[in-house]
Design a protein around this motif. Sequence first.
Motif, PDB file in Angstrom:
ATOM      1  N   ALA A   1       0.819  -1.213   0.000  1.00  0.00           N
ATOM      2  CA  ALA A   1       0.000   0.000   0.000  1.00  0.00           C
ATOM      3  C   ALA A   1       0.853   1.263   0.000  1.00  0.00           C
ATOM      4  N   GLY A   2       2.138   1.101   0.097  1.00  0.00           N
ATOM      5  CA  GLY A   2       3.034   2.248   0.017  1.00  0.00           C
ATOM      6  C   GLY A   2       3.237   2.967   1.336  1.00  0.00           C
ATOM      7  N   ARG A   3       4.146   3.917   1.298  1.00  0.00           N
ATOM      8  CA  ARG A   3       4.511   4.705   2.483  1.00  0.00           C
ATOM      9  C   ARG A   3       3.658   5.974   2.483  1.00  0.00           C
ATOM     10  N   LYS A   4       2.376   5.762   2.801  1.00  0.00           N
ATOM     11  CA  LYS A   4       1.412   6.865   2.769  1.00  0.00           C
ATOM     12  C   LYS A   4       0.672   6.916   4.083  1.00  0.00           C
ATOM     13  N   ALA A   5       0.445   8.117   4.575  1.00  0.00           N
ATOM     14  CA  ALA A   5      -0.294   8.284   5.824  1.00  0.00           C
ATOM     15  C   ALA A   5      -1.756   7.967   5.584  1.00  0.00           C
ATOM     16  N   GLU A   6      -2.183   6.787   6.003  1.00  0.00           N
ATOM     17  CA  GLU A   6      -3.569   6.373   5.828  1.00  0.00           C
ATOM     18  C   GLU A   6      -4.011   5.590   7.050  1.00  0.00           C
ATOM     19  N   ILE A   7      -5.256   5.751   7.417  1.00  0.00           N
ATOM     20  CA  ILE A   7      -5.749   5.050   8.600  1.00  0.00           C
ATOM     21  C   ILE A   7      -5.804   3.548   8.377  1.00  0.00           C
ATOM     22  N   GLY A   8      -6.219   3.135   7.198  1.00  0.00           N
ATOM     23  CA  GLY A   8      -6.465   1.711   6.969  1.00  0.00           C
ATOM     24  C   GLY A   8      -5.263   0.801   7.127  1.00  0.00           C
ATOM     25  N   THR A   9      -4.069   1.347   6.981  1.00  0.00           N
ATOM     26  CA  THR A   9      -2.882   0.508   7.116  1.00  0.00           C
ATOM     27  C   THR A   9      -2.067   0.837   8.367  1.00  0.00           C
ATOM     28  N   LEU A  10      -2.659   1.566   9.302  1.00  0.00           N
ATOM     29  CA  LEU A  10      -2.039   1.720  10.618  1.00  0.00           C
ATOM     30  C   LEU A  10      -1.887   0.342  11.259  1.00  0.00           C
ATOM     31  N   LEU A  11      -0.858   0.198  12.061  1.00  0.00           N
ATOM     32  CA  LEU A  11      -0.713  -1.070  12.795  1.00  0.00           C
ATOM     33  C   LEU A  11      -1.964  -1.347  13.625  1.00  0.00           C
ATOM     34  N   SER A  12      -2.532  -0.316  14.234  1.00  0.00           N
ATOM     35  CA  SER A  12      -3.719  -0.525  15.075  1.00  0.00           C
ATOM     36  C   SER A  12      -4.911  -1.050  14.291  1.00  0.00           C
ATOM     37  N   GLU A  13      -4.923  -0.824  12.987  1.00  0.00           N
ATOM     38  CA  GLU A  13      -6.048  -1.255  12.156  1.00  0.00           C
ATOM     39  C   GLU A  13      -5.749  -2.581  11.454  1.00  0.00           C
ATOM     40  N   ALA A  14      -4.540  -2.696  10.939  1.00  0.00           N
ATOM     41  CA  ALA A  14      -4.237  -3.804  10.037  1.00  0.00           C
ATOM     42  C   ALA A  14      -3.604  -4.999  10.740  1.00  0.00           C
ATOM     43  N   SER A  15      -3.088  -4.773  11.946  1.00  0.00           N
ATOM     44  CA  SER A  15      -2.469  -5.869  12.680  1.00  0.00           C
ATOM     45  C   SER A  15      -3.559  -6.747  13.271  1.00  0.00           C
ATOM     46  N   ASP A  16      -3.228  -8.028  13.490  1.00  0.00           N
ATOM     47  CA  ASP A  16      -4.205  -8.972  14.049  1.00  0.00           C
ATOM     48  C   ASP A  16      -5.542  -8.878  13.301  1.00  0.00           C
ATOM     49  N   ASN A  17      -5.478  -8.762  12.020  1.00  0.00           N
ATOM     50  CA  ASN A  17      -6.675  -8.579  11.188  1.00  0.00           C
ATOM     51  C   ASN A  17      -6.422  -9.148   9.801  1.00  0.00           C
ATOM     52  N   PHE A  18      -7.486  -9.471   9.114  1.00  0.00           N
ATOM     53  CA  PHE A  18      -7.390  -9.963   7.742  1.00  0.00           C
ATOM     54  C   PHE A  18      -8.637  -9.527   6.995  1.00  0.00           C
ATOM     55  N   LYS A  19      -8.448  -9.062   5.778  1.00  0.00           N
ATOM     56  CA  LYS A  19      -9.595  -8.635   4.982  1.00  0.00           C
ATOM     57  C   LYS A  19      -9.269  -8.698   3.489  1.00  0.00           C
ATOM     58  N   ALA A  20     -10.316  -8.854   2.692  1.00  0.00           N
ATOM     59  CA  ALA A  20     -10.207  -8.669   1.254  1.00  0.00           C
ATOM     60  C   ALA A  20     -10.429  -7.189   0.943  1.00  0.00           C
ATOM     61  N   TYR A  21     -10.043  -6.766  -0.247  1.00  0.00           N
ATOM     62  CA  TYR A  21     -10.355  -5.397  -0.673  1.00  0.00           C
ATOM     63  C   TYR A  21     -10.479  -5.365  -2.186  1.00  0.00           C
ATOM     64  N   SER A  22     -11.097  -4.318  -2.665  1.00  0.00           N
ATOM     65  CA  SER A  22     -11.238  -4.115  -4.115  1.00  0.00           C
ATOM     66  C   SER A  22     -11.754  -5.347  -4.860  1.00  0.00           C
ATOM     67  N   VAL A  23     -12.695  -6.049  -4.235  1.00  0.00           N
ATOM     68  CA  VAL A  23     -13.202  -7.253  -4.902  1.00  0.00           C
ATOM     69  C   VAL A  23     -13.939  -6.875  -6.186  1.00  0.00           C
ATOM     70  N   LYS A  24     -14.514  -5.693  -6.171  1.00  0.00           N
ATOM     71  CA  LYS A  24     -15.251  -5.236  -7.354  1.00  0.00           C
ATOM     72  C   LYS A  24     -14.349  -5.116  -8.582  1.00  0.00           C
ATOM     73  N   GLY A  25     -13.092  -4.813  -8.341  1.00  0.00           N
ATOM     74  CA  GLY A  25     -12.185  -4.669  -9.476  1.00  0.00           C
ATOM     75  C   GLY A  25     -10.937  -3.921  -9.057  1.00  0.00           C
ATOM     76  N   HIS A  26      -9.799  -4.560  -9.228  1.00  0.00           N
ATOM     77  CA  HIS A  26      -8.523  -3.973  -8.805  1.00  0.00           C
ATOM     78  C   HIS A  26      -7.723  -3.638 -10.067  1.00  0.00           C
ATOM     79  N   ARG A  27      -6.958  -2.564 -10.003  1.00  0.00           N
ATOM     80  CA  ARG A  27      -6.191  -2.101 -11.168  1.00  0.00           C
ATOM     81  C   ARG A  27      -5.282  -3.150 -11.783  1.00  0.00           C
TER      82      ARG A  27
END
Lengths: 352, 352, 352, 352
Positions: free
Chosen positions: C189-215
């Motif tokens: 996801a790159g070195r970008k300030a985003e909430i979704g990839t904070l350790l507090s959000e993404a750690s101990d977690n698993f999810k799919a994304y962009s199922v509708k269509g990814h680039r």
Amino acid sequence: MIKVGIVGGTGYTGVELLRLLAQHPEVELTAITSRTEAGMPVAEMFPSLRGRVALKFTTPDEAKLNECDVVFFATPHGVAMAQAKELLANGVKVLDLAADFRLKDVKEFAKWYGMEHNCPEILAEAVYGLPEINRDAIKKARVVGLAGCYPTSVQLGLAPLLSPKSTGGKHLIDGTHIISDSKSGTSGAGRKAEIGTLLSEASDNFKAYSVKGHRHLPEIEQGLKAIAGHDQIGLTFVPHLTPMIRGIHSTLYVRLTEAGKDVDYQKLYENFYKDEPFVDVMPAGSHPETRSVRGSNGIRIAIHRPGGGDTLVILVVEDNLVKGASGQGVQCMNLMFGLPETTGLTQIAVSP
Amino acid sequence: MIKVGIVGGTGYTGVELLRLLAQHPEVELTAITSRTEAGMPVAEMFPSLRGRVALKFTTPDEAKLNECDVVFFATPHGVAMAQAKELLANGVKVLDLAADFRLKDVKEFAKWYGMEHNCPEILAEAVYGLPEINRDAIKKARVVGLAGCYPTSVQLGLAPLLSPKSTGGKHLIDGTHIISDSKSGTSGAGRKAEIGTLLSEASDNFKAYSVKGHRHLPEIEQGLKAIAGHDQIGLTFVPHLTPMIRGIHSTLYVRLTEAGKDVDYQKLYENFYKDEPFVDVMPAGSHPETRSVRGSNGIRIAIHRPGGGDTLVILVVEDNLVKGASGQGVQCMNLMFGLPETTGLTQIAVSP
Amino acid sequence: MIKVGIVGGTGYTGVELLRLLAQHPEVELTAITSRTEAGMPVAEMFPSLRGRVALKFTTPDEAKLNECDVVFFATPHGVAMAQAKELLANGVKVLDLAADFRLKDVKEFAKWYGMEHNCPEILAEAVYGLPEINRDAIKKARVVGLAGCYPTSVQLGLAPLLSPKSTGGKHLIDGTHIISDSKSGTSGAGRKAEIGTLLSEASDNFKAYSVKGHRHLPEIEQGLKAIAGHDQIGLTFVPHLTPMIRGIHSTLYVRLTEAGKDVDYQKLYENFYKDEPFVDVMPAGSHPETRSVRGSNGIRIAIHRPGGGDTLVILVVEDNLVKGASGQGVQCMNLMFGLPETTGLTQIAVSP
Amino acid sequence: MIKVGIVGGTGYTGVELLRLLAQHPEVELTAITSRTEAGMPVAEMFPSLRGRVALKFTTPDEAKLNECDVVFFATPHGVAMAQAKELLANGVKVLDLAADFRLKDVKEFAKWYGMEHNCPEILAEAVYGLPEINRDAIKKARVVGLAGCYPTSVQLGLAPLLSPKSTGGKHLIDGTHIISDSKSGTSGAGRKAEIGTLLSEASDNFKAYSVKGHRHLPEIEQGLKAIAGHDQIGLTFVPHLTPMIRGIHSTLYVRLTEAGKDVDYQKLYENFYKDEPFVDVMPAGSHPETRSVRGSNGIRIAIHRPGGGDTLVILVVEDNLVKGASGQGVQCMNLMFGLPETTGLTQIAVSP
């Protein structure tokens, strides 16, 4: 039922308040505000609340906070002090999870938080929200400035060594050279888009930060002086970031005085905390783990005296979002409204 | 109060049962057995239970399990089937978290679990513990073989596509080529000293395992056939280990038949699960996260049909230790004893 | 020595390029640009480079990129296509780690990347940077659009099944219903300030994304069609976020045709990749782990055919920042400058 | 080429030695022994080495260690001291990564390691393997007992404050009350099947351990006394387990004496380490991160004096498997064989 409003519910202490209050048998969640997210269902931002919290974020105006019995501020520093006056005038009690009502000295506040305190008269009446130390004052308070996450762990870890209730007025330790080496999970940094707490940066990594001086230092020193009843207190406080979500582990080092060398510290601690529902003094030789309080309002403490020498090592763990923030807020609310202190706070830690 | 005994309480499903049952208003925890740890207070092994569970581990003899109302087996495979007969004869109900009462075909059991089934007569009466599918049978059951962790996620993820209640008997999908790409946290491997699940090995890492054939494959196929009411079911099941403690995420892929092309699957799922307290069909376009059910008995499902094509993608998350094991056990117990199904299971997920 | 410039060095592919190029025996690092950080030593932003990279970030003007032999773009999409023309005119070769030169169809580019392609004439000559497929073209290329991270794993995982070199022109699989269930660490996801990839959000977690269509979907389909030499290719691509820093694991599912049922796929893969220095076809029955390539340019593949049925499962792992980005860039550069392909890319994975 | 043998290659220091030595230009890996795994290719146990290390594990007999130039022991304590004598008699140099040749006092060894030292005469000649302190002695040594992981960080963190070379013989600090609060990743616990370091236990968790007394305490105190040239040294050493794979972070607290109050410690450290290739004294105000040395032989140090008071805080990071073990071993080997000290140790940290 206590009508509760929350100002600023989009951060971690906000969602944690919602988790606790939604399960609290004496609470009616009335409003939760967010200027940026007004109109969005809370459970859309926090899917863990789907089916359990039906509220939408509203603007402060719509929220009719003046009709609440109590309002929690889960906001950045500076918000509560701007709104507390009006709420109090309307008979609404105030619980601030930020730092607006912690430091009694407005100059210290200005120095550490970079803003003038614009509500010193309410600051004067505000009670410091650390129930194990301040229970009676909290019961009567209209406005409570909740203790910070690190300060809770350090003060409860040291209180039995400093409080005259416990020491009989003797100086058992050299209070001028206390060391607190504290470690926190990343949720303590809040739900903010920042590079430094990305999983890619903070995972599989360990570092200290703010060694030069952290905002919690003056709060801890103020608290320890109040507990000790004197001013000969000096702290070296080094916070660290550890790759986990929740939890604080403070490792405290104090040097015993001559007067302190023959004391049974295990007993001293057990005695000091024997009636506290949330403080667990573990058996001698224990190593408390942060996961043992994950999601619960408990705080666990172990006392060590390596080699029988003159250095005492105290280990303290808490969940920074519960006992270090929102759980402590609910505990104070219970006291302020005459409820049993543990109401709504009986969650057992989720472990593993 | 229901008198509950637990056989084999030293694993993760055991401690999770204790967490849930200690907060259950209708349960009296009576005994917990462990041959190896007899005499040790449970809270010494699991400090998260300090102050909340006063029991000690006892030997099976001391435990007087025959005087319980119900006994949970949180043991390795093979233990429950050796003890169920006597308990049932004494009027004690049995809930097995292992696999002894899951596979109806004893040959399949022998093939996948490497031991003969020594209690086929009780296997015959045992009910499969998946309440959303089997509620009525569970209510009347004396012995329940609880659904496995992966199988719960896969079956609940697919049931609306296969159940005649939902499909009206039409074959909406090609049931012979279902794909389940499932990911589990490490707690699914249990509390066992093994190199492969050390933090040093499993952290910052991702891998598939047992691609050749996993024990849950026959269980899932048996379950899907029962749900569908026919035998044209074939599954490719690939489990993966992901570096987290709790949580299962199953990504399910099915191909639509001609008959299945004009169905509104979002509605189909919402309708199928509309009265289920623990199943959350999320809005179209959602991506459920495992943390949104961490520590709770919920299961969340989202349905996608990328590009409007003939492949349906169903995303399912659960906490493998709660809805995938101990929580499901309590849910079944509630049904067996005529309690409201959600009793003691109202925990909100701990997130973050 | 090859004079190398890097445009946009503040992201993860940028620092990874620096790690690799600083150890490359034939490279002289000449310039690294960042408008926002101009003047700052690179090693101040990335302390892992202290003592090893003396460069400072400079503005593009100061960088004198026209004097380089080759310029890497480690920038957001849209930057390379704006600057490539002038560089090429000055005889500078261009390697783009973003998507500007991947999709040959400018309409597809506009659709998936939300901007018009402003350099179609260079796009026409650009070579797709996936050496195992395109080696000869890369050797002669002036401008290379490096394959994306997911697309590298999926294409190399499927090439032996589709390439006429390998299949002799037979259709071994149903190419119209390929499934790629891919999992990536957060550095993707790159070195970008985003909430979704904070350790507090993404750690101990698993999810799919962009199922509708990814680039990466159109890029993969374009690549697979080129490999197969026909257009009957359809992919369901579901990316997931897994709580680790580096690594991609793609689990690929294909259905065999009648013509494909009697093939020895282990041999087919071993044969196809027998001369490739970076592709490791593991023994039958293997489960490759992402950590086995952490920090290295390797890609490991295992082939499974569960139950001997008609579904083939291919497991592929790579380090998304090395073989999925910067390492592949260096590999292409080596080819473009006539160096042995493995020069500077002999790092062994850091494991544990 | 130096012929190198490794005894006990199935642990983390073993595989790390292989990673480093396989890339070392002057080394020929000759043998690696493991009684339990004899016959298995090393790369089968450690797939990260596939294609890079062709050796199989052999029994010690087959290994012909007497024909090596040097043998590394990556074994449990007690193995090296049993075999060193014969190797030395055959002209083979010995490098022990365990503790057999660290503590000079055999009584201390027996007390902390629970076994008698059976080779005191070789212990007497053994050199302590910490090149920055002991370089000249290592160059001439036949047998080296490599410094432990924690001890390396603590000693290098304190040496400039204690060494007469640096202090001119002045006592700048109170050496009798040094505090080392150290944190380690789980790889420090080794590749052993244990419950306590399972991902399910150690992830999202933080704890202290061995507060009563850790084996590295006497080693550190012995080392600091040697550095200081006097015996007035006392250490409180508290190790902690942090949820990451690699890395040690030691936070050191010392109190300045009157004589120490006017010293520029930043300069003192920079001067002391100015010629050291692996020690990086960071700029004043820095907070070194463990990831900045992940996979590299570097050690980074920052010095703080909070509030300008009399407490100095020194932050030290290293990779416990490289500078704390195998990398240090290679560094010593280079010295013993007259090679440039950095040969084969130029890896840049893998970060992120």
